[in-house]
Design a protein around this motif. Sequence first.
Motif, PDB file in Angstrom:
ATOM      1  N   UNK A 158       0.837  -1.187   0.000  1.00 46.86           N
ATOM      2  CA  UNK A 158       0.000   0.000   0.000  1.00 46.86           C
ATOM      3  C   UNK A 158       0.879   1.247   0.000  1.00 46.86           C
ATOM      4  N   UNK A 159       0.321   2.361  -0.452  1.00 49.08           N
ATOM      5  CA  UNK A 159       0.998   3.648  -0.360  1.00 49.08           C
ATOM      6  C   UNK A 159       0.833   4.127   1.073  1.00 49.08           C
ATOM      7  N   UNK A 160       1.913   4.138   1.836  1.00 51.21           N
ATOM      8  CA  UNK A 160       1.822   4.401   3.272  1.00 51.21           C
ATOM      9  C   UNK A 160       1.375   5.825   3.583  1.00 51.21           C
ATOM     10  N   UNK A 161       1.768   6.771   2.745  1.00 53.30           N
ATOM     11  CA  UNK A 161       1.337   8.156   2.965  1.00 53.30           C
ATOM     12  C   UNK A 161      -0.170   8.285   2.766  1.00 53.30           C
ATOM     13  N   UNK A 181       0.565   8.780  17.788  1.00 51.10           N
ATOM     14  CA  UNK A 181       0.933   7.812  16.754  1.00 51.10           C
ATOM     15  C   UNK A 181       2.128   7.013  17.256  1.00 51.10           C
ATOM     16  N   UNK A 182       1.923   5.713  17.452  1.00 50.17           N
ATOM     17  CA  UNK A 182       2.920   4.869  18.109  1.00 50.17           C
ATOM     18  C   UNK A 182       3.774   4.141  17.067  1.00 50.17           C
ATOM     19  N   UNK A 183       5.054   4.478  17.015  1.00 43.91           N
ATOM     20  CA  UNK A 183       5.996   3.865  16.076  1.00 43.91           C
ATOM     21  C   UNK A 183       6.744   2.750  16.798  1.00 43.91           C
ATOM     22  N   UNK A 187      13.304   4.034  12.570  1.00 47.47           N
ATOM     23  CA  UNK A 187      14.055   3.962  11.332  1.00 47.47           C
ATOM     24  C   UNK A 187      13.332   3.285  10.189  1.00 47.47           C
ATOM     25  N   UNK A 188      12.157   2.721  10.453  1.00 42.46           N
ATOM     26  CA  UNK A 188      11.363   2.080   9.410  1.00 42.46           C
ATOM     27  C   UNK A 188      10.645   3.169   8.620  1.00 42.46           C
ATOM     28  N   UNK A 189      11.017   3.352   7.357  1.00 34.90           N
ATOM     29  CA  UNK A 189      10.496   4.465   6.574  1.00 34.90           C
ATOM     30  C   UNK A 189       8.986   4.396   6.403  1.00 34.90           C
ATOM     31  N   UNK A 190       8.436   3.191   6.300  1.00 30.36           N
ATOM     32  CA  UNK A 190       6.999   3.050   6.095  1.00 30.36           C
ATOM     33  C   UNK A 190       6.203   3.506   7.315  1.00 30.36           C
ATOM     34  N   UNK A 191       6.698   3.187   8.500  1.00 24.23           N
ATOM     35  CA  UNK A 191       6.010   3.599   9.718  1.00 24.23           C
ATOM     36  C   UNK A 191       6.049   5.123   9.867  1.00 24.23           C
ATOM     37  N   UNK A 192       7.176   5.701   9.534  1.00 25.97           N
ATOM     38  CA  UNK A 192       7.290   7.158   9.605  1.00 25.97           C
ATOM     39  C   UNK A 192       6.351   7.824   8.609  1.00 25.97           C
ATOM     40  N   UNK A 193       6.205   7.222   7.424  1.00 21.29           N
ATOM     41  CA  UNK A 193       5.292   7.764   6.415  1.00 21.29           C
ATOM     42  C   UNK A 193       3.843   7.686   6.881  1.00 21.29           C
ATOM     43  N   UNK A 194       3.498   6.639   7.598  1.00 18.47           N
ATOM     44  CA  UNK A 194       2.129   6.516   8.101  1.00 18.47           C
ATOM     45  C   UNK A 194       1.796   7.655   9.055  1.00 18.47           C
ATOM     46  N   UNK A 195       2.678   7.885  10.018  1.00 16.88           N
ATOM     47  CA  UNK A 195       2.428   8.961  10.979  1.00 16.88           C
ATOM     48  C   UNK A 195       2.425  10.319  10.298  1.00 16.88           C
ATOM     49  N   UNK A 204      -6.655  17.813  13.873  1.00 14.56           N
ATOM     50  CA  UNK A 204      -6.160  18.000  15.228  1.00 14.56           C
ATOM     51  C   UNK A 204      -4.643  17.898  15.276  1.00 14.56           C
ATOM     52  N   UNK A 205      -4.111  17.655  16.459  1.00 14.55           N
ATOM     53  CA  UNK A 205      -2.657  17.545  16.631  1.00 14.55           C
ATOM     54  C   UNK A 205      -2.238  16.082  16.721  1.00 14.55           C
ATOM     55  N   UNK A 206      -1.009  15.809  16.293  1.00 14.30           N
ATOM     56  CA  UNK A 206      -0.472  14.446  16.306  1.00 14.30           C
ATOM     57  C   UNK A 206       0.905  14.468  16.956  1.00 14.30           C
ATOM     58  N   UNK A 207       1.108  13.567  17.902  1.00 21.01           N
ATOM     59  CA  UNK A 207       2.422  13.408  18.524  1.00 21.01           C
ATOM     60  C   UNK A 207       2.879  11.968  18.322  1.00 21.01           C
TER      61      UNK A 207
END
Length: 337
Positions: A158-161, A181-183, A187-195, A204-207
């Motif tokens: 899937x397109x993670x973004x 947003x729990x990573x 260093x996993x690029x896909x997880x970072x793209x999801x958040x 709203x706000x995301x941390x």
Amino acid sequence: MRTSRTARTAKGVVACLAVIALAAGCSSSGGKDDEDKSGDGGGGGGTGVNTPRLKIAMVTHSGEGDTFWDIVRSGAKQAARKDNVQFLYANDKEAKGQAELVQSFVDKKVDGIIVTLAKPEAMRSVLGKAKAAGIPVVTINSGGEFSEEFGALSHIGQDESVAGEAVGDELDKRGKKKALCVIHEQGNVSLEQRCAGVKKSFGGSVENLNVEGTNAPASQSSISAKLQATKDIDAVVTLGAPIAAYSVKAKEDTGSKAEIDTFDLNAEVVKRLKAKEVGFAVDQQPYLQGYLSVDELWLYKTNANVLGGGKPVLTGPALVTGKDVPKLEKYTARGTR
């Protein structure tokens, strides 16, 4: 089950590809090779072809206890059974170890390699060696934007973004204001793209919160501490099914009112959707990622086909809620969704 416009288009493409592939043919191992000669993934049915026996290897970045990869392997084994393929599997959560495993399969001169690109730069050199050796590669799940550059036939996932943005939109619809947003793997690029996608579309706000995904007690403790310290968090977005379970327990321990939502689907998540302990889940259809990647290499080796014409083949995202539970329970129970 709801999908974004991109996902709806992709869903049609994937369905067609799966039908074409079928017509043509009619938990973790801790880094050690996992060989399945029969390819029986539990999906049922499937008659073997009379094409030459192939040996296809899959190497992922899976850590211990991540049930997502059990589903991927289930799809891969079912396709292998149909395609007269000897399926080999190995994994290592460390990028260096994953690259070394890929190199071992290059040395064994397998007929094809399936690989994830969670930490893409670590894979660049070894995939260049696979290409030089004439071994076709298909990438799945993560790092799709690097797939073509690294010489792969195509990427399946899937397109993670886009998936992250779909989550942000859903949180808005649910009236949420502050999301965590729990990573679970730094260093996993896909997880970072999801958040990042959640943050882009959410009003709203995301941390972000980094946890050690392979350490359940530590992960739960970190989430609990954050919910205890920040009382106004009203949504926890986890990026893997096991982390959702930890978050539900953390919510119970702290008395938080936050809704738990998650990426990825398994039997446990479906149970929690049914019990209304999880609000919604993002299904990227890991069974398809395993099935189609084996099928693509078989099609390429036996008929010079490339799924999607070399473009990414999207398997998600689709948003799943409690209303979808009745039609999903039997599939998650057998490990194919």
